[in-house]
Design an enzyme around this catalytic site. Structure first.
Site, PDB file in Angstrom:
ATOM      1  N   LYS A  99       0.823  -1.212   0.000  1.00  0.00           N
ATOM      2  CA  LYS A  99       0.000   0.000   0.000  1.00  0.00           C
ATOM      3  C   LYS A  99       0.856   1.260   0.000  1.00  0.00           C
ATOM      4  CE  LYS A  99      -2.232  -0.795   3.865  1.00  0.00           C
ATOM      5  NZ  LYS A  99      -1.428  -1.963   4.328  1.00  0.00           N
ATOM      6  N   ARG A 139      11.894  -6.336   4.727  1.00  0.00           N
ATOM      7  CA  ARG A 139      11.713  -4.892   4.544  1.00  0.00           C
ATOM      8  C   ARG A 139      12.741  -4.110   5.352  1.00  0.00           C
ATOM      9  NH1 ARG A 139       5.752  -2.345   4.777  1.00  0.00           N
ATOM     10  NH2 ARG A 139       5.862  -2.551   7.034  1.00  0.00           N
ATOM     11  N   ARG A 144      12.321  -1.998  10.807  1.00  0.00           N
ATOM     12  CA  ARG A 144      11.352  -1.434  11.757  1.00  0.00           C
ATOM     13  C   ARG A 144      11.071  -2.452  12.846  1.00  0.00           C
ATOM     14  NH1 ARG A 144       6.404   0.664   8.142  1.00  0.00           N
ATOM     15  NH2 ARG A 144       5.264  -0.351   9.818  1.00  0.00           N
TER      16      ARG A 144
HETATM   17  P1  AMP Z   1       1.635   1.102   8.890  1.00  0.00           P
HETATM   18  O1  AMP Z   1       2.859   1.871   8.590  1.00  0.00           O
HETATM   19  O2  AMP Z   1       0.422   1.577   8.120  1.00  0.00           O
HETATM   20  O3  AMP Z   1       1.813  -0.400   8.757  1.00  0.00           O
HETATM   21  O4  AMP Z   1       1.270   1.371  10.431  1.00  0.00           O
HETATM   22  C1  AMP Z   1       2.170   1.032  11.450  1.00  0.00           C
HETATM   23  C2  AMP Z   1       1.454   0.999  12.785  1.00  0.00           C
HETATM   24  O5  AMP Z   1       0.894   2.279  13.074  1.00  0.00           O
HETATM   25  C3  AMP Z   1       0.283   0.036  12.880  1.00  0.00           C
HETATM   26  O6  AMP Z   1       0.693  -1.299  13.155  1.00  0.00           O
HETATM   27  C4  AMP Z   1      -0.515   0.653  14.032  1.00  0.00           C
HETATM   28  O7  AMP Z   1       0.102   0.361  15.274  1.00  0.00           O
HETATM   29  C5  AMP Z   1      -0.335   2.144  13.779  1.00  0.00           C
HETATM   30  N1  AMP Z   1      -1.408   2.680  12.904  1.00  0.00           N
HETATM   31  C6  AMP Z   1      -1.286   3.182  11.651  1.00  0.00           C
HETATM   32  N2  AMP Z   1      -2.457   3.564  11.160  1.00  0.00           N
HETATM   33  C7  AMP Z   1      -3.380   3.292  12.124  1.00  0.00           C
HETATM   34  C8  AMP Z   1      -4.791   3.429  12.219  1.00  0.00           C
HETATM   35  N3  AMP Z   1      -5.516   3.928  11.197  1.00  0.00           N
HETATM   36  N4  AMP Z   1      -5.391   3.051  13.364  1.00  0.00           N
HETATM   37  C9  AMP Z   1      -4.693   2.560  14.397  1.00  0.00           C
HETATM   38  N5  AMP Z   1      -3.366   2.375  14.381  1.00  0.00           N
HETATM   39  C10 AMP Z   1      -2.701   2.744  13.247  1.00  0.00           C
END
Ligand code: AMP
Length: 227
Positions: A25, A138, A171
């Site tokens: 994404k 990653r 990460r």
């Molecule tokens: P991502 O980079 O989109 O994979 O997000 C990394 C982390 O950020 C996720 O595993 C959640 O802990 C937090 N996070 C990101 N977006 C959201 C959201 N819309 N709601 C809740 N937690 C979020």
């Protein structure tokens, strides 16, 4: 040029990317948003920036993210409400990582311009084994948040960011134990949104288990068809 003409043709393009972690994404959100000339809004990136700056939001989100848990809905709804009210969103935006729960989707619906009928929702589909392989390989730049993969998309110099020259890291939430938790959160809390949007928005499944260019072409065709 292409971006400007596409944007004019669409007037307002509001896109949601749904999909499990590792589905691609983030990479595709940058490409699509750049092409359309609208901002890409990634909640994961915004939260990591808040953590780096140690803001109140970052201090609340940090421990939850380390464990692969979702950050509370109210914080995310506020964050997106403020961000989408900014001037650069007037022609639309690509939402990467929001909404992730039903209350977040309902929160979005209450925002100006949040009517789901105005959204194109892409459901990224990638087999679980492929997700695990992508996430474990990653690597990430803590300075500019560019992402790479050790074999599929390596940087030009080992562990150095092509964009800003900083050292790359893994990460913490890409470590195996945390990834399992993130995938569980996806299954339990985000996956139900597919059903939610099926009857409310223009919903398009997208096969994310293809080369990046093929996925991008699929997105573009779907956006054009929805115009
Ligand atoms: P991502 O980079 O989109 O994979 O997000 C990394 C982390 O950020 C996720 O595993 C959640 O802990 C937090 N996070 C990101 N977006 C959201 C959201 N819309 N709601 C809740 N937690 C979020």
């Amino acid at each position: 040029m292409a971006a400007a003409s596409t944007r004019a043709a669409h007037d307002k393009v509001r896109v949601i990317f749904l999909g499990p972690p590792g589905a691609g994404k983030g990479t595709q959100a940058v490409r699509l948003a750049t092409h359309l000339g609208v901002p890409k809004i990634s909640t994961g990136e915004m939260l990591r920036t808040a953590i780096a700056k140690s803001t109140p939001l970052g201090r609340e989100a940090g421990p939850l993210m380390e464990q692969g848990r979702l950050v509370p809905d109210a914080l995310l709804v506020k964050l997106i409400g403020e961000r989408t009210a900014e001037g650069d969103c007037r022609l639309g935006f690509v939402l990467d990582g929001f909404p992730r729960t039903l209350p977040q989707a309902e929160g979005l619906e209450q925002m100006p311009g949040g009517d789901p009928r105005g959204f194109i929702v892409f459901d990224f589909q990638v087999p679980r084994e492929e997700l695990m392989q992508r996430l474990s390989g990653r690597r990430w730049c803590p300075s500019c948040q560019a992402t790479y993969h050790v074999t599929n998309d390596p940087p030009k110099r080992p562990m150095i960011c092509d964009v800003c020259g900083s050292g790359l890291v893994q990460r913490e939430d890409d470590l195996e134990a945390v990834v399992e938790r993130r995938l569980r959160e996806y299954d339990e809390r985000t996956h139900p949104l597919i059903e939610y949007y099926r009857s409310r928005a223009r919903m398009r499944p997208i096969d994310g288990n293809r080369p990046q260019d093929a996925v991008f072409q699929g997105l573009l065709q779907a956006v054009e068809a929805c115009a």
